[in-house]
Structures are given as structure tokens and as C-alpha cells.
Design a protein around this motif. Structure first.
Motif, mmCIF file in Angstrom:
data_model
loop_
_atom_site.group_PDB
_atom_site.id
_atom_site.type_symbol
_atom_site.label_atom_id
_atom_site.label_comp_id
_atom_site.label_asym_id
_atom_site.label_seq_id
_atom_site.Cartn_x
_atom_site.Cartn_y
_atom_site.Cartn_z
ATOM 1 N N PHE A 95 0.864 -1.175 0.000
ATOM 2 C CA PHE A 95 0.000 0.000 0.000
ATOM 3 C C PHE A 95 0.898 1.222 0.000
ATOM 4 C CE2 PHE A 95 -2.614 3.327 1.780
ATOM 5 C CZ PHE A 95 -3.916 3.025 1.408
ATOM 6 N N GLY A 96 0.619 2.148 -0.892
ATOM 7 C CA GLY A 96 1.417 3.363 -0.922
ATOM 8 C C GLY A 96 0.701 4.468 -1.674
ATOM 9 N N TYR A 97 1.073 5.685 -1.357
ATOM 10 C CA TYR A 97 0.522 6.829 -2.084
ATOM 11 C C TYR A 97 1.528 7.967 -2.012
ATOM 12 C CZ TYR A 97 -0.790 8.440 2.618
ATOM 13 O OH TYR A 97 -0.762 8.811 3.942
ATOM 14 N N ASP A 98 1.354 8.941 -2.871
ATOM 15 C CA ASP A 98 2.266 10.072 -2.947
ATOM 16 C C ASP A 98 2.044 10.964 -1.727
ATOM 17 O OD1 ASP A 98 3.801 12.274 -3.516
ATOM 18 O OD2 ASP A 98 3.095 12.514 -5.572
ATOM 19 N N THR A 99 2.938 10.856 -0.742
ATOM 20 C CA THR A 99 2.748 11.594 0.496
ATOM 21 C C THR A 99 2.964 13.103 0.317
ATOM 22 O OG1 THR A 99 5.058 11.148 1.076
ATOM 23 C CG2 THR A 99 3.387 9.629 1.938
ATOM 24 N N ALA A 100 3.552 13.493 -0.828
ATOM 25 C CA ALA A 100 3.772 14.921 -1.087
ATOM 26 C C ALA A 100 2.638 15.538 -1.899
ATOM 27 C CB ALA A 100 5.092 15.111 -1.830
ATOM 28 N N ALA A 101 1.670 14.731 -2.322
ATOM 29 C CA ALA A 101 0.569 15.239 -3.138
ATOM 30 C C ALA A 101 -0.353 16.131 -2.307
ATOM 31 C CB ALA A 101 -0.219 14.084 -3.733
ATOM 32 N N SER A 102 -1.122 16.943 -2.999
ATOM 33 C CA SER A 102 -2.073 17.828 -2.329
ATOM 34 C C SER A 102 -3.056 17.022 -1.478
ATOM 35 C CB SER A 102 -2.859 18.632 -3.371
ATOM 36 O OG SER A 102 -3.950 19.303 -2.765
ATOM 37 N N LYS A 103 -3.322 17.511 -0.270
ATOM 38 C CA LYS A 103 -4.283 16.832 0.605
ATOM 39 C C LYS A 103 -5.691 16.840 0.021
ATOM 40 C CE LYS A 103 -1.786 17.474 4.949
ATOM 41 N NZ LYS A 103 -1.837 17.994 6.341
ATOM 42 N N LYS A 104 -5.930 17.723 -0.933
ATOM 43 C CA LYS A 104 -7.250 17.772 -1.575
ATOM 44 C C LYS A 104 -7.535 16.488 -2.354
ATOM 45 C CE LYS A 104 -7.408 22.813 -2.053
ATOM 46 N NZ LYS A 104 -7.501 23.966 -3.006
ATOM 47 N N LEU A 105 -6.465 15.792 -2.743
ATOM 48 C CA LEU A 105 -6.666 14.529 -3.465
ATOM 49 C C LEU A 105 -7.144 13.407 -2.531
ATOM 50 C CD1 LEU A 105 -3.553 14.479 -5.838
ATOM 51 C CD2 LEU A 105 -5.928 15.001 -6.423
ATOM 52 N N ALA A 106 -6.924 13.575 -1.237
ATOM 53 C CA ALA A 106 -7.396 12.598 -0.233
ATOM 54 C C ALA A 106 -6.998 11.169 -0.624
ATOM 55 C CB ALA A 106 -8.911 12.712 -0.066
ATOM 56 N N LEU A 107 -5.727 10.971 -0.948
ATOM 57 C CA LEU A 107 -5.294 9.692 -1.519
ATOM 58 C C LEU A 107 -5.443 8.521 -0.556
ATOM 59 C CD1 LEU A 107 -2.130 10.823 -3.524
ATOM 60 C CD2 LEU A 107 -4.415 10.281 -4.395
ATOM 61 N N TYR A 108 -5.212 8.758 0.723
ATOM 62 C CA TYR A 108 -5.379 7.657 1.670
ATOM 63 C C TYR A 108 -6.843 7.249 1.767
ATOM 64 C CZ TYR A 108 -5.104 4.766 5.830
ATOM 65 O OH TYR A 108 -5.204 3.705 6.698
ATOM 66 N N ARG A 109 -7.712 8.236 1.873
ATOM 67 C CA ARG A 109 -9.153 7.941 1.915
ATOM 68 C C ARG A 109 -9.605 7.273 0.625
ATOM 69 N NH1 ARG A 109 -12.963 12.040 5.079
ATOM 70 N NH2 ARG A 109 -11.539 12.903 6.620
ATOM 71 N N LEU A 110 -9.144 7.806 -0.485
ATOM 72 C CA LEU A 110 -9.529 7.282 -1.792
ATOM 73 C C LEU A 110 -9.140 5.813 -1.919
ATOM 74 C CD1 LEU A 110 -10.621 8.136 -4.654
ATOM 75 C CD2 LEU A 110 -8.246 8.573 -5.273
ATOM 76 N N SER A 111 -7.915 5.499 -1.532
ATOM 77 C CA SER A 111 -7.428 4.130 -1.663
ATOM 78 C C SER A 111 -8.113 3.198 -0.669
ATOM 79 C CB SER A 111 -5.911 4.096 -1.465
ATOM 80 O OG SER A 111 -5.266 4.884 -2.445
ATOM 81 N N SER A 112 -8.283 3.644 0.565
ATOM 82 C CA SER A 112 -8.938 2.818 1.576
ATOM 83 C C SER A 112 -10.372 2.514 1.186
ATOM 84 C CB SER A 112 -8.907 3.521 2.939
ATOM 85 O OG SER A 112 -7.577 3.714 3.377
ATOM 86 N N LEU A 113 -11.044 3.502 0.634
ATOM 87 C CA LEU A 113 -12.420 3.300 0.192
ATOM 88 C C LEU A 113 -12.482 2.292 -0.947
ATOM 89 C CD1 LEU A 113 -15.407 4.152 0.408
ATOM 90 C CD2 LEU A 113 -14.906 5.973 -1.243
ATOM 91 N N GLU A 114 -11.540 2.370 -1.874
ATOM 92 C CA GLU A 114 -11.530 1.437 -2.998
ATOM 93 C C GLU A 114 -11.213 0.017 -2.546
ATOM 94 O OE1 GLU A 114 -12.142 0.000 -6.740
ATOM 95 O OE2 GLU A 114 -12.686 1.949 -5.891
#
Length: 367
Positions: free
Chosen positions: A279-298
Motif C-alpha cells: 500500500f502506498g501513495y504520494d505523500t507529497a501530493a495535495s491533501k485535496k486529493l485525499a489519496l489515503y481515503r480514496l485508496s482505503s475506500l476502494e
């Protein structure tokens, strides 16, 4: 009757053969860079359990009990936010670690070890558990036998069978289960809020991965699990990810934003349960992308689609509990009755330390 094999050609289960054979031929380090171990399989009718042994000092906690309970444990102390308690426990851990290392603590056989943080168990009967233990003790008469990643929520029968045979449970960590198959799972306010937020994210779901994508997956995983958390986490290589993709060993998914892979995960599925060791995501990306939430939801959506329970592993407990996560304690169970009392002593001492000192502190926190 359970039997052991140390040759890829001897593995009867197709999934286990595809997963383990490359590691057995080329060595584990080619696939998990901080694991130096020999592998085998204990198997019977309808089950195959990988075994790992002959580790090196400083190996990942997924194989090394010393790294699990001392190395990783020392790093986790900083999360307490209580400097005096942290300093005291760090001193105690250092002393405990020296004693454990001197006793040959890592000279174990680790059972059902897929070199992952969470190892999912097949359903085993009491007689199958007995056969497995007897086969391992006969083959490794001078080593403790360590059964990884069992909890009473999902593995109560196997846990009970091992306990009745003399295995001693040792606290491992707190884990969380989520059941997206249930309609009421999706009625929780936080999940509804997640769905509302991620609808605004301009991300494209990725289900097919090129070799370049796999290299990017490694970067995303490393940034999160190794650089942010701990180098004792398993250090998966591109070769591991490539074999997982080519053999269908992990359910790989991810997200692209503006053509760039910004999040990815790989789900390990056994016996009706899904867990996500990669599991990984771009930790430097904008928080508006909500990547952790997005991935966890998927992950939850994918589990619902496949009719699977989710073992959401440890960490970020408050986040998972707010999303229908049910907390339980995971254990490692160790069998030492066949060993001299001096070899058993180290495990007894660790059990007392965990029960009296570590567990009350951990359970008091949000893990």
C-alpha cells in the motif's frame, strides 16, 4: 498427515507454488530485500503453510521475532508521547533485547509465513493442527515453532487447538476487521463522507500495471512504509511485484492523476479474507486529493465486489474504527515444550514483559 517439502516441485498447492518457488530458487532477498531466510512448506490435504527459518540479524520483523518485539517495538515507543515512560521502556527493551539475542531468540521456525505483515490462515481441524506441529517438531527438534498472525476473531479454532497442544500466545499487535459485505457497513457517517469527498477527485482507477508502473509502486510503498514508518517493514522489490502481477498473486489496483500513478495497493486473498500488504501513495501530493481515503475506500469496494472480509491490519486505529472497523488482538503462538528449560526461559520472560508492561500501554493507545 502433514508433510514438509523444501523443493518447489514438492509444493502441491498451485498458489503457494507460484508465490514461493521463485524465492526458493533465487533466494528471499531478491524479492524482499531485508529478509534472508530459507523457505519450505508444511502441507496436507487442502492446505499449504509456508515456513521460514535461518534468518539474519536485523531482518524484517515479518521473519525475525527479535526485530518484531525489540527493534520495531523500540521505534514504536516514540508514538506514546510520554518522554519519561518512553525512556524507561527503551532501557527495559534494550536489556530484554540483549538477553533474547544471547539466547538465540531468532533461531525459530516461523509457520504460515508469507513474508507479509499479515498472514491469513486457512481453516484447520484439530487433527490437522496436531499433524502440522508433530511434523515440524520432528524436522526441527532444536528450534521453537512459531505460528504467526492468529486472532480469536477469525482463527478461534486453530488458536484453541494450538493452545491445547501447549503453544503459548504472545501478543503481536492490534488489528482491525471490516466487513464491506454488510449493507450497514456503508451507512457509517465517515464512509458516506469519504464517498462524497472522493467523487470530487479527478483520479482514474488503474487495474493493469506495466513494469514502469511497478517501479512506481515500489517508490510509493517505500516512501510510506520504509521512510515514514520503519525500515523493519518488509522491503518488497520490483521482482516481488512483477511475480505478483504475472502470477495473479496480488489483486493490484491504483489511481492515476494527470497520467501519473499517485497511489497503489496489492491485496492478498486467502480463505475468504483480504488484507493489503502492499500500500502506498504520494505523500507529497495535495491533501485535496485525499489519496489515503480514496485508496482505503476502494479497498472496501473491491472487497464488497469479491465478497470478502477485510483484515485491515494494524495502525491508524481511530481511522479504521470510525469506518466500521472492529478491533481484535493478534497473537503469535510459540511451542517450546520439546526444548531444554534454558531455551524456554527467554520466551517465558518475553511473555511476562508483554502481558505486564507492553500490552496495557498499547491497548490504552489508538493503534
Amino acid at each position: 498427515m502433514a508433510t514438509l517439502t523444501f523443493e518447489p516441485s514438492g509444493i502441491r498447492d498451485d498458489y503457494a507454488r507460484a508465490y514461493l518457488s521463485p524465492m526458493m530458487r533465487a533466494g528471499t532477498r531478491e524479492f524482499v530485500a531485508n529478509v534472508h531466510a530459507r523457505l519450505g512448506v508444511v502441507q496436507g490435504d487442502g492446505f499449504a503453510l509456508p515456513i521460514a527459518f535461518d534468518f539474519e540479524r536485523g531482518d524484517s520483523y515479518v521473519v525475525s521475532p527479535l526485530s518484531h518485539y525489540v527493534g520495531y517495538g523500540a521505534e514504536e515507543l516514540s508514538k506514546l508521547g510520554r518522554p519519561r515512560v518512553e525512556a524507561t521502556l527503551r532501557s527495559v527493551l534494550k536489556s530484554v533485547g540483549s538477553g533474547l539475542e544471547a539466547s538465540g531468540f531468532d533461531e525459530v521456525v516461523s509457520v504460515n509465513n508469507w513474508l507479509l505483515s499479515t498472514n491469513l490462515w486457512p481453516p484447520l481441524s484439530t487433527s490437522e493442527v496436531r499433524d502440522v506441529l508433530e511434523a515440524l517438531v520432528a524436522t526441527f527438534p532444536n528450534r521453537p515453532i512459531l505460528f504467526r498472525s492468529l486472532d480469536l476473531a477469525r482463527n478461534a479454532l486453530t488458536f484453541g487447538a494450538l493452545s491445547s497442544l501447549g503453544c503459548v500466545p504472545l501478543f503481536s499487535r492490534v488489528v482491525h476487521y471490516q466487513d464491506p459485505r454488510r449493507a450497514d457497513f456503508w451507512h457509517v457517517r465517515q464512509l458516506r463522507e469519504d464517498e462524497r469527498r472522493v467523487r470530487k477527485v479527478p483520479a482514474e482507477l488503474v487495474t493493469t500495471f506495466t513494469d514502469d508502473d511497478l517501479a512506481r509502486v515500489k517508490v510509493l510503498y517505500d516512501d510510506l512504509y520504509l521512510r515514514k514508518y520503519s525500515t523493519f517493514n518488509p522491503q518488497f522489490t520490483v521482482a516481488f511485484l512483477r511475480n505478483a502481477r504475472d502470477e495473479g498473486l496480488l489483486d493490484l489496483r491504483g489511481w492515476r492523476v494527470d497520467g501519473e500513478l499517485v497511489a497503489a495497493w496489492g491485496a492478498f486473498v486467502r480463505s475468504g479474507v483480504m488484507t493489503v500488504p502492499v500500500f502506498g501513495y504520494d505523500t507529497a501530493a495535495s491533501k485535496k486529493l485525499a489519496l489515503y481515503r480514496l485508496s482505503s475506500l476502494e479497498v472496501s469496494r473491491r472487497a464488497r465486489e469479491r465478497g470478502l472480509l477485510v483484515n485491515a491490519s494494524g495502525g491508524v486505529g481511530a481511522f479504521k474504527k470510525a469506518r466500521s472497523g472492529v478491533t481484535t488482538v493478534e497473537f503469535n503462538l510459540v511451542f517450546t515444550r520439546h526444548l531444554p528449560w534454558r531455551r524456554r526461559l527467554a520466551w517465558s520472560a518475553l511473555g511476562r514483559f508483554l502481558d505486564r508492561v507492553a500490552v496495557p500501554i498499547i491497548l490504552h493507545g489508538e493503534y
